[in-house]
Enzyme design. Structure first.
Site, PDB file in Angstrom:
ATOM      1  N   ASN A   9      31.043 -26.961 -34.077  1.00 42.56           N
ATOM      2  CA  ASN A   9      30.715 -25.543 -34.226  1.00 42.56           C
ATOM      3  C   ASN A   9      31.757 -24.763 -33.440  1.00 42.56           C
ATOM      4  OD1 ASN A   9      29.650 -22.986 -34.215  1.00 42.56           O
ATOM      5  ND2 ASN A   9      27.903 -23.486 -32.876  1.00 42.56           N
ATOM      6  N   TRP A  10      32.692 -24.175 -34.160  1.00 41.84           N
ATOM      7  CA  TRP A  10      33.803 -23.486 -33.481  1.00 41.84           C
ATOM      8  C   TRP A  10      33.389 -22.131 -32.904  1.00 41.84           C
ATOM      9  CZ3 TRP A  10      38.489 -24.425 -37.335  1.00 41.84           C
ATOM     10  CH2 TRP A  10      38.806 -25.787 -37.312  1.00 41.84           C
ATOM     11  N   GLU A 174      19.055 -28.937 -29.936  1.00 42.96           N
ATOM     12  CA  GLU A 174      19.988 -28.354 -28.975  1.00 42.96           C
ATOM     13  C   GLU A 174      19.212 -27.597 -27.891  1.00 42.96           C
ATOM     14  OE1 GLU A 174      24.110 -27.829 -30.842  1.00 42.96           O
ATOM     15  OE2 GLU A 174      22.996 -25.995 -31.208  1.00 42.96           O
ATOM     16  N   GLY A 241      30.012 -27.789 -29.638  1.00 39.70           N
ATOM     17  CA  GLY A 241      30.659 -26.477 -29.551  1.00 39.70           C
ATOM     18  C   GLY A 241      32.007 -26.584 -28.855  1.00 39.70           C
ATOM     19  N   GLY A 242      31.998 -26.298 -27.542  1.00 35.68           N
ATOM     20  CA  GLY A 242      33.229 -26.198 -26.744  1.00 35.68           C
ATOM     21  C   GLY A 242      34.230 -27.324 -26.955  1.00 35.68           C
TER      22      GLY A 242
HETATM   23  C1  PEP Z   1      26.672 -25.553 -29.913  1.00 38.31           C
HETATM   24  O1  PEP Z   1      27.156 -24.439 -29.913  1.00 38.31           O
HETATM   25  O2  PEP Z   1      26.033 -25.930 -30.900  1.00 38.31           O
HETATM   26  C2  PEP Z   1      26.886 -26.406 -28.742  1.00 38.31           C
HETATM   27  C3  PEP Z   1      26.196 -27.501 -28.648  1.00 38.31           C
HETATM   28  O3  PEP Z   1      27.790 -25.962 -27.811  1.00 38.31           O
HETATM   29  P1  PEP Z   1      28.409 -26.821 -26.586  1.00 38.31           P
HETATM   30  O4  PEP Z   1      28.815 -28.143 -27.143  1.00 38.31           O
HETATM   31  O5  PEP Z   1      29.596 -26.009 -26.130  1.00 38.31           O
HETATM   32  O6  PEP Z   1      27.347 -26.944 -25.553  1.00 38.31           O
END
Ligand code: PEP
Length: 256
Positions: A9-10, A174, A241-242
């Site tokens: 997920n950018w 999540e 995400g990151g």
């Molecule tokens: C997300 O945005 O779905 C996510 C899990 O972000 P991160 O990996 O940055 O915690």
């Protein structure tokens, strides 16, 4: 057998030039060591560039099979909805997946369960595969209500979704307190919730459906912790995400 699924997920990162370079870089070193389903979810403005770059790389290397996801849709097909994007428009760009109910949309953009359910229905009706995100805040977890809260989100998100449609849905657990914070749920905590989600799906539908549905974990997944997460029996993948916006890290994630 559930096929592992890792999606990036950018968020609001990587403009169309950067997104296109990401695909070029990824393809240079690409190996799908685990033979898994892989998707990236760019911003709307970068989707076309990613699709073109991915198509070009696939012509050179038939194994380069990266699916494209979007980060949101509106539930109407077309009309006077300034600033919104429909499932049809995304499908025309080659999009296959769409993230729905991400906590950033629930919290920042005040999306509620009813709207999320409408988006899920619209995605399915128009040929997109939803990734339904659920998960609790730290406050809810500390009150001991995490499972109840998350399963309620599953209940509402899947309200009136027919059993025949479930094969096209991925669930992403999540926990909000783990997203972008560097705090990851322990693999055991994540496993426990994913197992509860699977049991809930069995209750709502049937055992075979529950056994086949893909459940991802998301929340500060990175190359250094993905393998222990993927070892858990009810975790079939990750929504990242990151750590998904740098091609080297993404490569390490998919080759966990
Ligand atoms: C997300 O945005 O779905 C996510 C899990 O972000 P991160 O990996 O940055 O915690």
């Amino acid at each position: 057998m559930r096929r592992p699924f890792i999606a990036g997920n950018w968020k609001m990162n990587l403009d169309h030039n950067e997104a296109s370079s990401f695909i070029d870089e990824l393809s240079l070193k690409f190996k799908n060591k685990n033979d898994i389903e892989i998707a990236v979810c760019p911003s709307f403005t970068s989707i076309r560039s990613v699709a073109v770059a991915a198509e070009k790389e696939k012509e050179k290397n038939n194994h380069f099979n990266i699916k494209i996801g979007a980060q949101n849709i509106y539930f109407e097909k077309s009309g006077a909805f300034t600033g919104e994007i429909s499932a049809d428009m995304l499908r025309a760009l080659g999009v296959e997946y769409v993230i729905i109910g991400h906590s950033e949309r629930r919290v920042i953009f005040k999306e509620d369960d009813e709207l999320i359910n409408k988006k899920i229905k619209s995605a399915l009706a128009n040929g997109l595969k939803p990734i339904l995100c659920v998960g609790e805040t730290l406050e809810i977890r500390e009150k001991g209500k995490a499972v109840e809260f998350t399963l309620n989100q599953i209940n509402s998100g899947l309200d009136l979704i027919d059993i025949s449609e479930i094969k096209n849905i991925t669930i992403a657990y999540e926990p909000i307190w783990a997203i972008g914070t560097g705090k990851t749920a322990t693999p055991e905590d994540a496993q426990q919730m994913c197992s509860s989600i699977r049991m809930k799906i069995e209750k709502l539908y049937k055992k075979e459906i529950a056994e086949n549905i893909i459940i991802q974990y998301g929340g500060s997944v990175k190359p250094s912790n993905i393998s222990e997460i993927m070892e858990m029996p009810d975790i079939d993948g990750a929504l990242v995400g990151g750590a998904s916006i740098k091609s080297d890290d993404f490569l390490a994630l998919i080759n966990y």
